[in-house]
Design an enzyme around this catalytic site. Structure first.
Site, PDB file in Angstrom:
ATOM      1  N   ASP A 141       0.784  -0.799   0.236  1.00 45.72           N
ATOM      2  CA  ASP A 141       0.398  -0.122   0.535  1.00 45.72           C
ATOM      3  C   ASP A 141       1.024   0.909  -0.389  1.00 45.72           C
ATOM      4  OD1 ASP A 141      -2.502   1.610   0.226  1.00 45.72           O
ATOM      5  OD2 ASP A 141      -2.160   2.140   1.984  1.00 45.72           O
ATOM      6  N   GLU A 165      -1.590  -1.311  -5.803  1.00 43.43           N
ATOM      7  CA  GLU A 165      -2.398  -0.312  -6.255  1.00 43.43           C
ATOM      8  C   GLU A 165      -2.237  -0.378  -7.600  1.00 43.43           C
ATOM      9  OE1 GLU A 165      -5.857   1.908  -3.103  1.00 43.43           O
ATOM     10  OE2 GLU A 165      -3.281   2.575  -3.127  1.00 43.43           O
ATOM     11  N   CYS A 204     -12.925  -3.220   6.309  1.00 42.38           N
ATOM     12  CA  CYS A 204     -12.553  -4.302   7.030  1.00 42.38           C
ATOM     13  C   CYS A 204     -11.471  -5.206   6.591  1.00 42.38           C
ATOM     14  CB  CYS A 204     -13.119  -4.363   8.131  1.00 42.38           C
ATOM     15  SG  CYS A 204     -12.041  -5.286   9.937  1.00 42.38           S
ATOM     16  N   CYS A 211     -13.656  -8.451   8.355  1.00 44.84           N
ATOM     17  CA  CYS A 211     -15.016  -9.039   8.433  1.00 44.84           C
ATOM     18  C   CYS A 211     -15.879  -8.169   7.178  1.00 44.84           C
ATOM     19  CB  CYS A 211     -15.516  -8.747   9.457  1.00 44.84           C
ATOM     20  SG  CYS A 211     -15.964  -6.225  10.049  1.00 44.84           S
ATOM     21  N   CYS A 257     -12.107  -1.666  14.373  1.00 46.30           N
ATOM     22  CA  CYS A 257     -13.303  -2.045  14.160  1.00 46.30           C
ATOM     23  C   CYS A 257     -14.767  -2.724  14.659  1.00 46.30           C
ATOM     24  CB  CYS A 257     -13.714  -3.377  12.673  1.00 46.30           C
ATOM     25  SG  CYS A 257     -14.858  -3.216  12.444  1.00 46.30           S
ATOM     26  N   CYS A 308     -15.863  -5.543  14.857  1.00 51.17           N
ATOM     27  CA  CYS A 308     -15.387  -7.143  14.649  1.00 51.17           C
ATOM     28  C   CYS A 308     -14.089  -7.389  16.142  1.00 51.17           C
ATOM     29  CB  CYS A 308     -14.861  -7.735  13.631  1.00 51.17           C
ATOM     30  SG  CYS A 308     -13.888  -7.373  12.711  1.00 51.17           S
ATOM     31  N   ASP A 366      -2.562   1.303   7.454  1.00 50.76           N
ATOM     32  CA  ASP A 366      -2.036   0.817   5.777  1.00 50.76           C
ATOM     33  C   ASP A 366      -2.028  -0.436   5.683  1.00 50.76           C
ATOM     34  OD1 ASP A 366      -1.788   3.754   5.082  1.00 50.76           O
ATOM     35  OD2 ASP A 366      -0.007   3.982   5.969  1.00 50.76           O
TER      36      ASP A 366
END
Ligand SMILES: [Zn+2]
Length: 220
Positions: free
Chosen positions: A34, A118, A170, A173, A188, A190, A197
């Site tokens: 990333d 990316e 996330c 999840c 998150c 979860c 990153d």
């Protein structure tokens, strides 16, 4: 063959067609990168590759030379000299950058079999007016070109995924966790708590694997 003029002289470039593929042992590793501003990249294992110190240093030097140039009188020989100095500085820094990008890319490709990142568009990069952001984008673009070069050479797979939602989702999840650029941690409901990153890099890896599976399915 072509002749090129650079700030420090003329160069003669030869283009030759040779097979550069090389057999290497599989590493059994997959990774996603990333792109960041404060770091060169963060990978899906949480490793942060720092920007080399000459990034900042070079940026400062360029700004200084630029200021000096703008203070010189138009059409004067001092201005011409200042412009030459600036051009040489640009050249030196861009060489350092591409050397760094090349070395790092070779290392990443040799330590992994599958590399995801990316798909950042160059036309968006040019539009950017923030100097340090623009420089880091150009650096990243060069790095990517070298990643793809070495992947081809050593028989590895690279996958570029569309840069959507990778930082908001996330990685555990799939829930969307909205965060601004200044939020550096992904937290998150979860229970997942990761560096922002690193979370994005895991999403990039997952997306890249999905797209690799899709392309295998279309082939069969
Ligand atoms: Zn979650």
């Amino acid at each position: 063959m072509r002749l090129i003029r650079r700030a420090d002289g003329y160069y003669c470039q030869f283009c030759i067609n040779v097979d550069v593929t090389e057999e290497v042992e599989p590493t059994q590793q997959a990774i996603a990168l990333d792109v960041g501003l404060s770091d060169f990249y963060t990978d899906s294992l949480g490793h942060k590759e720092p920007n080399p110190r000459f990034f900042r240093k070079g940026e400062k030097e360029l700004k200084r030379s630029q200021r000096r140039l703008s203070r010189k009188q138009k059409g004067s020989s001092n201005r011409k000299k200042a412009r030459q100095r600036l051009a040489k500085k640009h050249l030196r820094i861009s060489r350092q950058r591409s050397e760094h990008a090349k070395r790092l890319a070779r290392c990443v490709v040799l330590s992994n079999d599958f590399i995801a990142y990316e798909d950042l568009q160059v036309r968006n990069l040019v539009k950017n007016h923030n100097l340090s952001k623009a420089i880091s984008d150009v650096g990243w673009y060069q790095f990517r070109v070298w990643l793809e070069y070495f992947a081809k050479k050593f028989g590895k797979v690279t996958v570029a995924v569309p840069p959507h939602y990778t930082s908001q989702e996330c990685s555990n999840c799939g829930r969307i966790v909205k965060k601004s650029l200044s939020t550096r941690t992904h937290q998150c409901h979860c229970g997942t708590c990761l560096d922002r990153d690193e979370n994005a890099a895991i999403n990039i890896l997952r997306e890249a694997l999905r797209s690799a599976i899709r392309s295998v399915e279309t082939c069969s």
